[in-house]
Enzyme design. Structure first.
Site, PDB file in Angstrom:
ATOM      1  N   ARG A  80       6.258  -4.679  -7.607  1.00 12.04           N
ATOM      2  CA  ARG A  80       5.035  -5.276  -8.183  1.00 12.04           C
ATOM      3  C   ARG A  80       5.378  -6.290  -9.289  1.00 12.04           C
ATOM      4  O   ARG A  80       4.641  -6.425 -10.267  1.00 12.04           O
ATOM      5  CB  ARG A  80       4.088  -4.208  -8.748  1.00 12.04           C
ATOM      6  N   SER A 121      -4.683   0.062  -6.845  1.00 13.42           N
ATOM      7  CA  SER A 121      -3.982   0.889  -7.845  1.00 13.42           C
ATOM      8  C   SER A 121      -4.088   0.217  -9.206  1.00 13.42           C
ATOM      9  O   SER A 121      -3.702  -0.939  -9.350  1.00 13.42           O
ATOM     10  CB  SER A 121      -2.499   1.025  -7.492  1.00 13.42           C
ATOM     11  N   GLU A 142      -0.921  -2.239 -13.332  1.00 15.07           N
ATOM     12  CA  GLU A 142      -0.584  -3.240 -12.299  1.00 15.07           C
ATOM     13  C   GLU A 142      -1.588  -4.391 -12.392  1.00 15.07           C
ATOM     14  O   GLU A 142      -1.264  -5.548 -12.138  1.00 15.07           O
ATOM     15  CB  GLU A 142      -0.664  -2.582 -10.916  1.00 15.07           C
TER      16      GLU A 142
HETATM   17  P1  FAD Z   1      -6.094 -12.596  -8.026  1.00 14.51           P
HETATM   18  O1  FAD Z   1      -6.602 -11.269  -8.409  1.00 14.51           O
HETATM   19  O2  FAD Z   1      -7.065 -13.705  -7.867  1.00 14.51           O
HETATM   20  O3  FAD Z   1      -4.967 -13.056  -9.056  1.00 14.51           O
HETATM   21  C1  FAD Z   1      -3.958 -12.166  -9.447  1.00 14.51           C
HETATM   22  C2  FAD Z   1      -3.003 -12.917 -10.408  1.00 14.51           C
HETATM   23  O4  FAD Z   1      -2.307 -13.932  -9.697  1.00 14.51           O
HETATM   24  C3  FAD Z   1      -3.746 -13.645 -11.546  1.00 14.51           C
HETATM   25  O5  FAD Z   1      -2.916 -13.602 -12.676  1.00 14.51           O
HETATM   26  C4  FAD Z   1      -3.871 -15.071 -11.028  1.00 14.51           C
HETATM   27  O6  FAD Z   1      -3.944 -16.019 -12.060  1.00 14.51           O
HETATM   28  C5  FAD Z   1      -2.577 -15.228 -10.256  1.00 14.51           C
HETATM   29  N1  FAD Z   1      -2.670 -16.146  -9.111  1.00 14.51           N
HETATM   30  C6  FAD Z   1      -3.470 -16.005  -8.019  1.00 14.51           C
HETATM   31  N2  FAD Z   1      -3.233 -17.002  -7.146  1.00 14.51           N
HETATM   32  C7  FAD Z   1      -2.287 -17.794  -7.706  1.00 14.51           C
HETATM   33  C8  FAD Z   1      -1.634 -19.006  -7.294  1.00 14.51           C
HETATM   34  N3  FAD Z   1      -1.887 -19.577  -6.114  1.00 14.51           N
HETATM   35  N4  FAD Z   1      -0.707 -19.545  -8.134  1.00 14.51           N
HETATM   36  C9  FAD Z   1      -0.431 -18.969  -9.336  1.00 14.51           C
HETATM   37  N5  FAD Z   1      -1.014 -17.839  -9.771  1.00 14.51           N
HETATM   38  C10 FAD Z   1      -1.932 -17.260  -8.958  1.00 14.51           C
HETATM   39  N6  FAD Z   1      -1.610  -4.793  -3.910  1.00 14.51           N
HETATM   40  C11 FAD Z   1      -0.445  -4.399  -3.319  1.00 14.51           C
HETATM   41  O7  FAD Z   1       0.630  -4.909  -3.656  1.00 14.51           O
HETATM   42  N7  FAD Z   1      -0.443  -3.443  -2.343  1.00 14.51           N
HETATM   43  C12 FAD Z   1      -1.570  -2.844  -1.930  1.00 14.51           C
HETATM   44  O8  FAD Z   1      -1.511  -1.995  -1.044  1.00 14.51           O
HETATM   45  C13 FAD Z   1      -2.802  -3.229  -2.517  1.00 14.51           C
HETATM   46  N8  FAD Z   1      -3.958  -2.646  -2.139  1.00 14.51           N
HETATM   47  C14 FAD Z   1      -5.136  -3.025  -2.724  1.00 14.51           C
HETATM   48  C15 FAD Z   1      -6.311  -2.413  -2.298  1.00 14.51           C
HETATM   49  C16 FAD Z   1      -7.534  -2.776  -2.845  1.00 14.51           C
HETATM   50  C17 FAD Z   1      -8.795  -2.102  -2.363  1.00 14.51           C
HETATM   51  C18 FAD Z   1      -7.579  -3.790  -3.837  1.00 14.51           C
HETATM   52  C19 FAD Z   1      -8.895  -4.223  -4.398  1.00 14.51           C
HETATM   53  C20 FAD Z   1      -6.410  -4.391  -4.276  1.00 14.51           C
HETATM   54  C21 FAD Z   1      -5.169  -4.011  -3.733  1.00 14.51           C
HETATM   55  N9  FAD Z   1      -3.949  -4.592  -4.136  1.00 14.51           N
HETATM   56  C22 FAD Z   1      -2.769  -4.226  -3.525  1.00 14.51           C
HETATM   57  C23 FAD Z   1      -3.933  -5.596  -5.217  1.00 14.51           C
HETATM   58  C24 FAD Z   1      -4.247  -7.038  -4.736  1.00 14.51           C
HETATM   59  O9  FAD Z   1      -4.831  -7.031  -3.473  1.00 14.51           O
HETATM   60  C25 FAD Z   1      -2.980  -7.907  -4.699  1.00 14.51           C
HETATM   61  O10 FAD Z   1      -2.386  -7.965  -5.970  1.00 14.51           O
HETATM   62  C26 FAD Z   1      -3.289  -9.343  -4.233  1.00 14.51           C
HETATM   63  O11 FAD Z   1      -2.084 -10.035  -3.988  1.00 14.51           O
HETATM   64  C27 FAD Z   1      -4.110 -10.123  -5.256  1.00 14.51           C
HETATM   65  O12 FAD Z   1      -4.492 -11.331  -4.652  1.00 14.51           O
HETATM   66  P2  FAD Z   1      -5.699 -12.195  -5.207  1.00 14.51           P
HETATM   67  O13 FAD Z   1      -5.699 -13.477  -4.443  1.00 14.51           O
HETATM   68  O14 FAD Z   1      -6.948 -11.429  -5.188  1.00 14.51           O
HETATM   69  O15 FAD Z   1      -5.199 -12.459  -6.709  1.00 14.51           O
HETATM   70  N1  EPU Z   2      -1.638  11.924  -4.998  1.00 15.12           N
HETATM   71  C1  EPU Z   2      -2.133  12.929  -5.813  1.00 15.12           C
HETATM   72  N2  EPU Z   2      -3.487  13.071  -5.891  1.00 15.12           N
HETATM   73  C2  EPU Z   2      -4.338  12.289  -5.188  1.00 15.12           C
HETATM   74  C3  EPU Z   2      -3.832  11.257  -4.374  1.00 15.12           C
HETATM   75  C4  EPU Z   2      -2.452  11.077  -4.297  1.00 15.12           C
HETATM   76  O1  EPU Z   2      -1.400  13.663  -6.440  1.00 15.12           O
HETATM   77  O2  EPU Z   2      -5.548  12.496  -5.305  1.00 15.12           O
HETATM   78  C5  EPU Z   2      -0.175  11.740  -4.912  1.00 15.12           C
HETATM   79  C6  EPU Z   2       0.384  12.478  -3.702  1.00 15.12           C
HETATM   80  O3  EPU Z   2       1.614  13.070  -4.093  1.00 15.12           O
HETATM   81  C7  EPU Z   2       0.649  11.344  -2.728  1.00 15.12           C
HETATM   82  C8  EPU Z   2       1.039  10.246  -3.695  1.00 15.12           C
HETATM   83  O4  EPU Z   2       0.151  10.413  -4.790  1.00 15.12           O
HETATM   84  O5  EPU Z   2       1.685  11.649  -1.839  1.00 15.12           O
HETATM   85  C9  EPU Z   2       1.008   8.834  -3.146  1.00 15.12           C
HETATM   86  O6  EPU Z   2      -0.311   8.483  -2.779  1.00 15.12           O
HETATM   87  P1  EPU Z   2      -0.565   7.266  -1.775  1.00 15.12           P
HETATM   88  O7  EPU Z   2       0.256   7.410  -0.536  1.00 15.12           O
HETATM   89  O8  EPU Z   2      -2.033   7.103  -1.621  1.00 15.12           O
HETATM   90  O9  EPU Z   2       0.079   6.023  -2.524  1.00 15.12           O
HETATM   91  P2  EPU Z   2      -0.087   5.497  -4.004  1.00 15.12           P
HETATM   92  O10 EPU Z   2       1.153   5.785  -4.755  1.00 15.12           O
HETATM   93  O11 EPU Z   2      -1.364   5.946  -4.598  1.00 15.12           O
HETATM   94  C10 EPU Z   2       0.957   3.182  -3.383  1.00 15.12           C
HETATM   95  C11 EPU Z   2       0.697   1.775  -3.815  1.00 15.12           C
HETATM   96  C12 EPU Z   2      -0.464   1.205  -3.021  1.00 15.12           C
HETATM   97  C13 EPU Z   2      -0.067   1.200  -1.540  1.00 15.12           C
HETATM   98  C14 EPU Z   2       0.248   2.632  -1.102  1.00 15.12           C
HETATM   99  C15 EPU Z   2       0.819   2.669   0.290  1.00 15.12           C
HETATM  100  C16 EPU Z   2       1.400   1.482  -6.101  1.00 15.12           C
HETATM  101  C17 EPU Z   2       0.985   1.388  -7.526  1.00 15.12           C
HETATM  102  N3  EPU Z   2       0.420   1.717  -5.218  1.00 15.12           N
HETATM  103  O12 EPU Z   2      -0.199   3.926  -3.723  1.00 15.12           O
HETATM  104  O13 EPU Z   2      -0.703  -0.122  -3.435  1.00 15.12           O
HETATM  105  O14 EPU Z   2      -1.108   0.679  -0.737  1.00 15.12           O
HETATM  106  O15 EPU Z   2       1.244   3.210  -1.988  1.00 15.12           O
HETATM  107  O16 EPU Z   2       2.105   2.148   0.303  1.00 15.12           O
HETATM  108  O17 EPU Z   2       2.577   1.317  -5.794  1.00 15.12           O
HETATM  109  C18 EPU Z   2      -1.938  -1.422  -5.004  1.00 15.12           C
HETATM  110  O18 EPU Z   2      -0.835  -1.813  -5.429  1.00 15.12           O
HETATM  111  O19 EPU Z   2      -3.027  -1.845  -5.458  1.00 15.12           O
HETATM  112  C19 EPU Z   2      -1.966  -0.438  -3.930  1.00 15.12           C
HETATM  113  C20 EPU Z   2      -3.095   0.062  -3.437  1.00 15.12           C
END
Ligand code: FAD
Ligand code: EPU
Length: 337
Positions: free
Chosen positions: A164, A238, A333
């Site tokens: 991240r 997250s 994050e």
């Molecule tokens: P924004 O929120 O618009 O911007 C994020 C940052 O990047 C800001 O600082 C912005 O200024 C900068 N930025 C954006 N675009 C540019 C650009 N073109 N040039 C320079 N700077 C820029 N993230 C994960 O890694 N894994 C996940 O599994 C994951 N799951 C998610 C699930 C949900 C339901 C949600 C809501 C979010 C999740 N995220 C996850 C976080 C998010 O989706 C990612 O961080 C995504 O890449 C953000 O993209 P955005 O375009 O919305 O960025």
């Molecule tokens: N867990 C609990 N309680 C709960 C739920 C989960 O204790 O209620 C624990 C369990 O041990 C479970 C563990 O958390 O095994 C991991 O949970 P999960 O698989 O849902 O993954 P996560 O750690 O919550 C991470 C990333 C996600 C990504 C998923 C899948 C980070 C900060 N988050 O979530 O990314 O989608 O793994 O790879 O690394 C994001 O970055 O926004 C994001 C959603």
């Protein structure tokens, strides 16, 4: 190019926070981004770059010129027996790009299905899920230097990708605007179904030799069952990163909490922040319009009409209580604005 004044950012952030941008403009090309940089200098206003708004927490009105990135386009810029190089506009939706790759049978991003946001933001925090991070398919990117307006090309090494993390969140914060990302995708899929939940979903579906489409569908199913849909409940995924602690810290916690999950990596043991937050008693707690999600405590939510400052305060309280109970500091994050 239309610059609008006092625009609500409510439709442009997945937390659903209602704060204004002093000025707001959409950029559809590299030239438009450059013109807007010059305009912000003329107006003596800071710039803020917005993608899909899925990783930001708005705590105040932005006294800035907000540029919403809408540079579009998929271009095949290289191809051989092994795979393809695809250049993608920063404003393309990430999941649309994943679907485009799957339709063409280009492998590498299927585990990253359904992550919200834009392609341009994907290198910012080296997005990752289900055992894959974009650094594994990243070739290079193009970005505009905000000071000189020159286009610079960044290799994977120069992006300094981590968990991240990238150079754009650290050493080069607020210095570059990413306009295009070039990905290296494979014509010979290496299926990555190691993540427990993917394995289990494939077994339940009776799939023994999964295609990239099967992996994508499994990931979509898992994500839909675990994570709240921002269209229904405001959130940014997250809220904190999963902390990695030294082995001795992990063992110390384990002596008091034998059930603690832990995943070894190069630096120590990664602990799910969700587990720490749940143990600290926050899971499902609601405080008026905001709260901690009932199934996934790593996700802070806005039930509607909540304030970014309240979510920020809640996140501080969670941090403090996890620190007091486990001596582990959680790092956000999400980007606070
Ligand atoms: P924004 O929120 O618009 O911007 C994020 C940052 O990047 C800001 O600082 C912005 O200024 C900068 N930025 C954006 N675009 C540019 C650009 N073109 N040039 C320079 N700077 C820029 N993230 C994960 O890694 N894994 C996940 O599994 C994951 N799951 C998610 C699930 C949900 C339901 C949600 C809501 C979010 C999740 N995220 C996850 C976080 C998010 O989706 C990612 O961080 C995504 O890449 C953000 O993209 P955005 O375009 O919305 O960025
Ligand atoms: N867990 C609990 N309680 C709960 C739920 C989960 O204790 O209620 C624990 C369990 O041990 C479970 C563990 O958390 O095994 C991991 O949970 P999960 O698989 O849902 O993954 P996560 O750690 O919550 C991470 C990333 C996600 C990504 C998923 C899948 C980070 C900060 N988050 O979530 O990314 O989608 O793994 O790879 O690394 C994001 O970055 O926004 C994001 C959603």
């Amino acid at each position: 190019m239309n610059i609008q004044e006092n625009i609500s950012l409510l439709p442009f952030n997945t937390f659903g926070i209602d704060k204004n941008a002093r000025f707001f403009a959409v950029a559809k090309s590299t030239d438009e981004v450059k013109q807007l940089i010059l305009k912000s200098e003329e107006m003596k206003l800071p710039l803020f770059i917005l993608g899909g708004g899925s990783n930001v927490l708005l705590t105040k009105d932005l006294g800035a010129l907000v540029i919403k990135m809408e540079i579009k386009g998929f271009d095949l810029v290289g191809e051989n027996e092994e795979g393809v190089l695809v250049k993608v506009g920063a404003g393309e939706n990430w999941h649309d790009f994943v679907m485009y790759c799957i339709q063409n049978n280009w492998a590498g991003v299927e585990n990253l299905s359904l992550i919200p946001g834009t392609v341009g933001a994907s290198p910012m925090q080296n997005i990752g899920a289900y055992g894959v991070e974009i650094k594994e398919v990243f070739d290079h990117l193009e970005a505009i230097d905000r000071n000189t307006l020159e286009i610079r090309r960044f290799s994977s090494e120069e992006c300094k990708f981590g968990y991240r993390e990238s150079v754009f969140k650290t050493d080069l914060k607020d210095q570059y605007i990413i306009t295009h990302v070039v990905f290296r995708l494979s014509k010979h899929p290496k299926i990555n179904a190691e993540y427990g939940a993917i394995k289990q979903t494939l077994v339940e579906k009776g799939i023994q030799s999964p295609t990239i489409k099967d992996i994508s569908e499994a990931v979509i199913e898992i994500r839909k069952s675990k994570l709240p849909d921002p269209a229904i409940i405001g959130n940014a995924g997250s809220f904190f990163k999963n902390p990695t602690v030294p082995v001795f810290t992990f063992e110390k916690i384990k002596s008091h909490y034998p059930g603690i999950p832990g995943f070894p990596n190069e630096e120590g043991i990664k602990i799910p922040a969700a587990w720490l937050i749940e143990q600290a008693g926050w899971k499902g707690k609601r405080f008026g319009k905001i709260g901690v999600h009932q199934y996934q405590p790593l996700v802070l939510v806005n039930y509607g009409g909540g304030e970014g400052t309240d979510i920020k305060d809640l996140s501080k309280k969670i941090q403090e209580s996890v620190l007091a109970k486990f001596d582990v500091l959680l790092h956000p994050e999400v980007n606070f604005l």
